[in-house]
Design a protein around this motif. Structure first.
Motif, PDB file in Angstrom:
ATOM      1  N   HIS A  62      32.130 -15.712  43.726  1.00  0.00           N
ATOM      2  CA  HIS A  62      31.583 -14.748  42.781  1.00  0.00           C
ATOM      3  C   HIS A  62      30.280 -14.222  43.372  1.00  0.00           C
ATOM      4  CE1 HIS A  62      34.238 -15.696  39.315  1.00  0.00           C
ATOM      5  NE2 HIS A  62      34.396 -16.803  40.026  1.00  0.00           N
ATOM      6  N   ASN A  68      30.165  -8.041  41.426  1.00  0.00           N
ATOM      7  CA  ASN A  68      29.489  -7.752  40.146  1.00  0.00           C
ATOM      8  C   ASN A  68      29.539  -8.913  39.159  1.00  0.00           C
ATOM      9  OD1 ASN A  68      28.517  -5.180  40.715  1.00  0.00           O
ATOM     10  ND2 ASN A  68      30.463  -4.247  40.200  1.00  0.00           N
ATOM     11  N   SER A  69      29.516 -10.129  39.643  1.00  0.00           N
ATOM     12  CA  SER A  69      29.481 -11.285  38.756  1.00  0.00           C
ATOM     13  C   SER A  69      28.060 -11.505  38.255  1.00  0.00           C
ATOM     14  CB  SER A  69      29.945 -12.534  39.499  1.00  0.00           C
ATOM     15  OG  SER A  69      31.287 -12.394  39.895  1.00  0.00           O
ATOM     16  N   LYS A  70      27.949 -12.207  37.136  1.00  0.00           N
ATOM     17  CA  LYS A  70      26.618 -12.464  36.590  1.00  0.00           C
ATOM     18  C   LYS A  70      25.823 -13.413  37.469  1.00  0.00           C
ATOM     19  CE  LYS A  70      27.619 -11.356  31.863  1.00  0.00           C
ATOM     20  NZ  LYS A  70      27.543 -11.736  30.471  1.00  0.00           N
ATOM     21  N   LYS A  71      26.510 -14.408  38.062  1.00  0.00           N
ATOM     22  CA  LYS A  71      25.809 -15.321  38.967  1.00  0.00           C
ATOM     23  C   LYS A  71      26.695 -15.612  40.172  1.00  0.00           C
ATOM     24  CE  LYS A  71      27.161 -19.706  36.892  1.00  0.00           C
ATOM     25  NZ  LYS A  71      26.682 -20.989  36.437  1.00  0.00           N
ATOM     26  N   ASN A 107      27.053 -11.507  43.095  1.00  0.00           N
ATOM     27  CA  ASN A 107      26.294 -10.724  42.118  1.00  0.00           C
ATOM     28  C   ASN A 107      25.778  -9.417  42.721  1.00  0.00           C
ATOM     29  OD1 ASN A 107      24.479 -11.945  43.767  1.00  0.00           O
ATOM     30  ND2 ASN A 107      23.153 -12.725  42.168  1.00  0.00           N
ATOM     31  N   GLN A 150      28.512 -17.856  42.775  1.00  0.00           N
ATOM     32  CA  GLN A 150      29.035 -19.221  42.841  1.00  0.00           C
ATOM     33  C   GLN A 150      30.288 -19.262  43.694  1.00  0.00           C
ATOM     34  OE1 GLN A 150      30.025 -20.692  38.973  1.00  0.00           O
ATOM     35  NE2 GLN A 150      31.274 -18.949  38.428  1.00  0.00           N
TER      36      GLN A 150
END
Length: 70
Positions: free
Chosen positions: A25, A9-12, A27, A14
């Protein structure tokens, strides 16, 4: 073999290296294997290997995973 820590659930999406562990990370939510599928997509791009050469050895339902590249 790689040790990977997944942050869902990360924004982007990486990839970071931290203390000898890849921190990825993702998304996507950790529901129904969605984060694992995106993890394999991200790792294949990052490591420049085909998706079918990456598999999760341990930790399919955990944030800490062991990944094998064949």
């Amino acid at each position: 073999m790689l040790n990977v820590k997944v942050i869902p659930n990360s924004k982007k999406a990486q990839v970071l290296m931290e203390k000898g562990v890849l921190k990825v990370h993702v998304n996507a939510p950790a529901v129904d294997g969605k984060a694992n599928k995106i993890l394999i997509d991200i790792l294949s791009d990052f490591l420049k290997v085909k998706k079918n050469r990456i598999r999760i050895l341990k930790g399919e339902k955990s944030r800490l995973k062991q990944i094998e590249i064949i």
